[in-house]
Design a protein around this motif. Structure first.
Motif, short mmCIF file in Angstrom:
data_model
loop_
_atom_site.label_atom_id
_atom_site.label_comp_id
_atom_site.label_asym_id
_atom_site.label_seq_id
_atom_site.Cartn_x
_atom_site.Cartn_y
_atom_site.Cartn_z
N GLU A 76 -9.42 10.51 -7.92
CA GLU A 76 -10.14 9.40 -7.29
C GLU A 76 -11.65 9.58 -7.48
O GLU A 76 -12.38 8.62 -7.76
CB GLU A 76 -9.80 9.32 -5.81
N THR B 82 -3.26 0.66 -3.77
CA THR B 82 -2.65 -0.63 -4.11
C THR B 82 -1.81 -0.49 -5.38
O THR B 82 -1.83 0.55 -6.04
CB THR B 82 -3.74 -1.68 -4.37
N ASP C 57 -4.08 0.37 -8.20
CA ASP C 57 -4.40 1.81 -8.20
C ASP C 57 -3.24 2.60 -8.81
O ASP C 57 -3.44 3.53 -9.59
CB ASP C 57 -4.66 2.32 -6.78
N TYR D 99 0.84 -1.20 0.00
CA TYR D 99 0.00 0.00 0.00
C TYR D 99 0.87 1.25 0.00
O TYR D 99 1.95 1.26 0.58
CB TYR D 99 -0.90 0.04 1.24
N LYS E 55 -9.80 2.89 -6.67
CA LYS E 55 -10.54 2.47 -5.48
C LYS E 55 -9.58 2.20 -4.33
O LYS E 55 -9.40 1.06 -3.91
CB LYS E 55 -11.33 1.20 -5.80
N PRO E 56 -8.94 3.26 -3.82
CA PRO E 56 -8.02 3.01 -2.71
C PRO E 56 -8.78 2.52 -1.48
O PRO E 56 -9.93 2.88 -1.27
CB PRO E 56 -7.39 4.37 -2.45
N LYS E 57 -8.11 1.67 -0.74
CA LYS E 57 -8.69 1.20 0.52
C LYS E 57 -8.51 2.32 1.54
O LYS E 57 -7.73 3.23 1.33
CB LYS E 57 -7.98 -0.06 0.97
N LYS E 58 -9.24 2.25 2.62
CA LYS E 58 -9.06 3.24 3.69
C LYS E 58 -8.85 2.50 5.00
O LYS E 58 -9.53 1.51 5.28
CB LYS E 58 -10.28 4.16 3.77
N ASN E 59 -7.91 3.00 5.79
CA ASN E 59 -7.66 2.38 7.10
C ASN E 59 -8.69 2.91 8.10
O ASN E 59 -9.59 3.68 7.73
CB ASN E 59 -6.21 2.60 7.55
N ARG F 139 -6.28 7.10 2.92
CA ARG F 139 -6.30 6.32 1.69
C ARG F 139 -5.05 5.46 1.59
O ARG F 139 -3.95 5.91 1.86
CB ARG F 139 -6.37 7.25 0.48
N LEU F 140 -5.26 4.22 1.15
CA LEU F 140 -4.16 3.28 0.94
C LEU F 140 -4.27 2.77 -0.51
O LEU F 140 -5.18 2.01 -0.83
CB LEU F 140 -4.25 2.12 1.93
#
Length: 117
Positions: A32, A51, A54, A11, A39-43, A48-49
């Protein structure tokens, strides 16, 4: 153009992404919102994280918008039309990068063995 890191990360933070592309974090957030493929992941904190996938899409978006001068709509159209083609390019790029790492490791191993002789 994006800098290539030696260590592959899982990430990337938005700050790292912005630095790699030499743009502001606000532009990354804007892209975004504009591009469905991002589609970044979120902690848990909501950070935003991004990949590797991404990052590959961001590289394509950056190339179309910043280097080729496409409008956002033009870039969206290209991504939409070339969706399957882009996925194939991403797979090919991943394979080439993995092959490069493997060849580098083999090369280093050979150098180490020659030093032992």
């Amino acid at each position: 153009m994006m800098k290539q890191d030696k260590i592959e990360k899982i990430y990337y933070s938005i700050g790292e992404v912005a630095e790699m592309f030499a743009v502001n974090t606000s532009l990354i957030r804007y892209w975004e919102k504009e591009f469905d493929v991002l589609k970044p992941k979120k902690n848990l904190k909501g950070n935003r994280l991004f990949t590797k996938r991404d990052m590959q899409y961001l590289h394509q978006i950056y190339h179309l918008v910043k280097e080729k001068g496409y409008t956002l709509q033009g870039a969206k159209d290209v991504l939409k039309e070339d969706g399957e083609s882009l996925e194939e390019k991403i797979r090919i790029r991943e394979t080439l990068l993995n092959t490069r790492v493997l060849l580098s490791e083999i090369n280093q191993s050979m150098i180490d063995r020659l030093k032992e002789l």
